[in-house]
Design a protein around this motif. Structure first.
Motif, PDB file in Angstrom:
ATOM      1  N   LYS A   1       0.827  -1.195   0.000  1.00  0.00           N
ATOM      2  CA  LYS A   1       0.000   0.000   0.000  1.00  0.00           C
ATOM      3  C   LYS A   1       0.870   1.258   0.000  1.00  0.00           C
ATOM      4  O   LYS A   1       0.541   2.237  -0.657  1.00  0.00           O
ATOM      5  CB  LYS A   1      -0.939  -0.014   1.200  1.00  0.00           C
ATOM      6  CG  LYS A   1      -2.039  -1.049   1.108  1.00  0.00           C
ATOM      7  CD  LYS A   1      -2.916  -1.018   2.340  1.00  0.00           C
ATOM      8  CE  LYS A   1      -3.994  -2.100   2.246  1.00  0.00           C
ATOM      9  NZ  LYS A   1      -4.817  -2.130   3.449  1.00  0.00           N
ATOM     10  N   ALA A   2       1.979   1.215   0.753  1.00  0.00           N
ATOM     11  CA  ALA A   2       2.875   2.373   0.821  1.00  0.00           C
ATOM     12  C   ALA A   2       3.530   2.626  -0.535  1.00  0.00           C
ATOM     13  O   ALA A   2       3.664   3.789  -0.956  1.00  0.00           O
ATOM     14  CB  ALA A   2       3.934   2.164   1.895  1.00  0.00           C
ATOM     15  N   ILE A   3       3.903   1.570  -1.218  1.00  0.00           N
ATOM     16  CA  ILE A   3       4.518   1.728  -2.544  1.00  0.00           C
ATOM     17  C   ILE A   3       3.483   2.294  -3.519  1.00  0.00           C
ATOM     18  O   ILE A   3       3.781   3.202  -4.302  1.00  0.00           O
ATOM     19  CB  ILE A   3       5.082   0.384  -3.058  1.00  0.00           C
ATOM     20  CG1 ILE A   3       6.182  -0.149  -2.142  1.00  0.00           C
ATOM     21  CG2 ILE A   3       5.593   0.522  -4.487  1.00  0.00           C
ATOM     22  CD1 ILE A   3       7.432   0.670  -2.075  1.00  0.00           C
ATOM     23  N   ALA A   4       2.276   1.770  -3.487  1.00  0.00           N
ATOM     24  CA  ALA A   4       1.221   2.264  -4.377  1.00  0.00           C
ATOM     25  C   ALA A   4       0.952   3.748  -4.114  1.00  0.00           C
ATOM     26  O   ALA A   4       0.818   4.541  -5.061  1.00  0.00           O
ATOM     27  CB  ALA A   4      -0.056   1.445  -4.196  1.00  0.00           C
ATOM     28  N   ALA A   5       0.871   4.141  -2.855  1.00  0.00           N
ATOM     29  CA  ALA A   5       0.638   5.549  -2.520  1.00  0.00           C
ATOM     30  C   ALA A   5       1.806   6.414  -2.992  1.00  0.00           C
ATOM     31  O   ALA A   5       1.600   7.540  -3.467  1.00  0.00           O
ATOM     32  CB  ALA A   5       0.427   5.701  -1.015  1.00  0.00           C
ATOM     33  N   THR A   6       3.026   5.900  -2.888  1.00  0.00           N
ATOM     34  CA  THR A   6       4.198   6.642  -3.361  1.00  0.00           C
ATOM     35  C   THR A   6       4.156   6.780  -4.876  1.00  0.00           C
ATOM     36  O   THR A   6       4.467   7.850  -5.413  1.00  0.00           O
ATOM     37  CB  THR A   6       5.498   5.948  -2.908  1.00  0.00           C
ATOM     38  OG1 THR A   6       5.487   5.835  -1.476  1.00  0.00           O
ATOM     39  CG2 THR A   6       6.720   6.720  -3.350  1.00  0.00           C
ATOM     40  N   VAL A 117       9.096   1.413   5.893  1.00  0.00           N
ATOM     41  CA  VAL A 117       8.485   2.003   4.707  1.00  0.00           C
ATOM     42  C   VAL A 117       7.052   2.426   5.000  1.00  0.00           C
ATOM     43  O   VAL A 117       6.242   1.646   5.490  1.00  0.00           O
ATOM     44  CB  VAL A 117       8.518   1.018   3.510  1.00  0.00           C
ATOM     45  CG1 VAL A 117       7.663   1.524   2.362  1.00  0.00           C
ATOM     46  CG2 VAL A 117       9.946   0.783   3.051  1.00  0.00           C
ATOM     47  N   SER A 118       6.797   3.680   4.718  1.00  0.00           N
ATOM     48  CA  SER A 118       5.439   4.225   4.750  1.00  0.00           C
ATOM     49  C   SER A 118       5.360   5.181   3.573  1.00  0.00           C
ATOM     50  O   SER A 118       6.391   5.628   3.051  1.00  0.00           O
ATOM     51  CB  SER A 118       5.172   4.972   6.055  1.00  0.00           C
ATOM     52  OG  SER A 118       5.955   6.150   6.120  1.00  0.00           O
ATOM     53  N   ALA A 119       4.159   5.497   3.155  1.00  0.00           N
ATOM     54  CA  ALA A 119       4.000   6.425   2.033  1.00  0.00           C
ATOM     55  C   ALA A 119       4.627   7.773   2.376  1.00  0.00           C
ATOM     56  O   ALA A 119       5.303   8.374   1.543  1.00  0.00           O
ATOM     57  CB  ALA A 119       2.533   6.573   1.690  1.00  0.00           C
TER      58      ALA A 119
END
Length: 168
Positions: A1-6, A117-119
């Motif tokens: 989810k964090a990668i997608a938001a990034t 890792v977070s957005a």
């Protein structure tokens, strides 16, 4: 989810197009980066990133990395391929080797542990990467030639072991 938001942030706010390049394409033990890429893309709220599904060989993969402006990589070989092409990178560390090599190159501040890792954090790192692109690339042009020469020296040494000596 964090990668997608990034990815959403990079594509919508910054205006860059994201491409997801698989490093591992084997279904062995469910370890196929293409499946992960499709899963991440499905979580994006904006335009889907470009998903590379087929790559002929390592030369084609390396050629793709040569054309990037930036890289956020989890597979460390993708980071190495990019660094040798002068591409500024953020390495997502899931094994200690990522941090070790980045430390050797003086780039440890561009490593984030996968657990961290977070957005927000990844987005902040990417914004800093953009701001420091010129200095990062200058650093690579100063450090990578010697690092790559050292790697070639190992290949030369291994080749020497393969040469017959005393008629053997």
């Amino acid at each position: 989810k964090a990668i997608a938001a990034t990815i959403d942030q990079i594509q919508e706010s910054i205006g860059l197009r994201v491409i997801m390049i698989p490093q591992v394409t084997s279904g062995y033990q469910g370890d196929d980066d293409r499946a992960v890429g499709r899963r991440v893309a499905s979580l994006c709220s904006g335009p889907s990133p470009i998903l590379v599904e087929e790559v002929k060989d390592h030369r084609q993969v390396k050629a793709l990395y040569n054309e990037l402006d930036y890289l956020i990589g989890t597979r460390f070989h993708s980071v190495i391929f990019s660094l040798t092409s002068g591409v500024p990178c953020i390495a997502i560390e899931y094994e200690h080797k990522s941090r070790g090599i980045m430390r050797e190159l003086g780039l440890e501040k561009w490593v984030i542990r996968i657990e961290d890792v977070s957005a927000a954090r990844l987005g902040e790192m990417f914004e800093n990467l953009q701001k420091q692109r010129t200095s990062y690339r200058n650093h690579l042009s100063q450090t990578m030639p010697a690092y790559m020469e050292e790697a070639r020296a190992v290949s030369d040494l291994l080749a020497e072991f393969g040469k017959p000596t005393n008629g053997r």
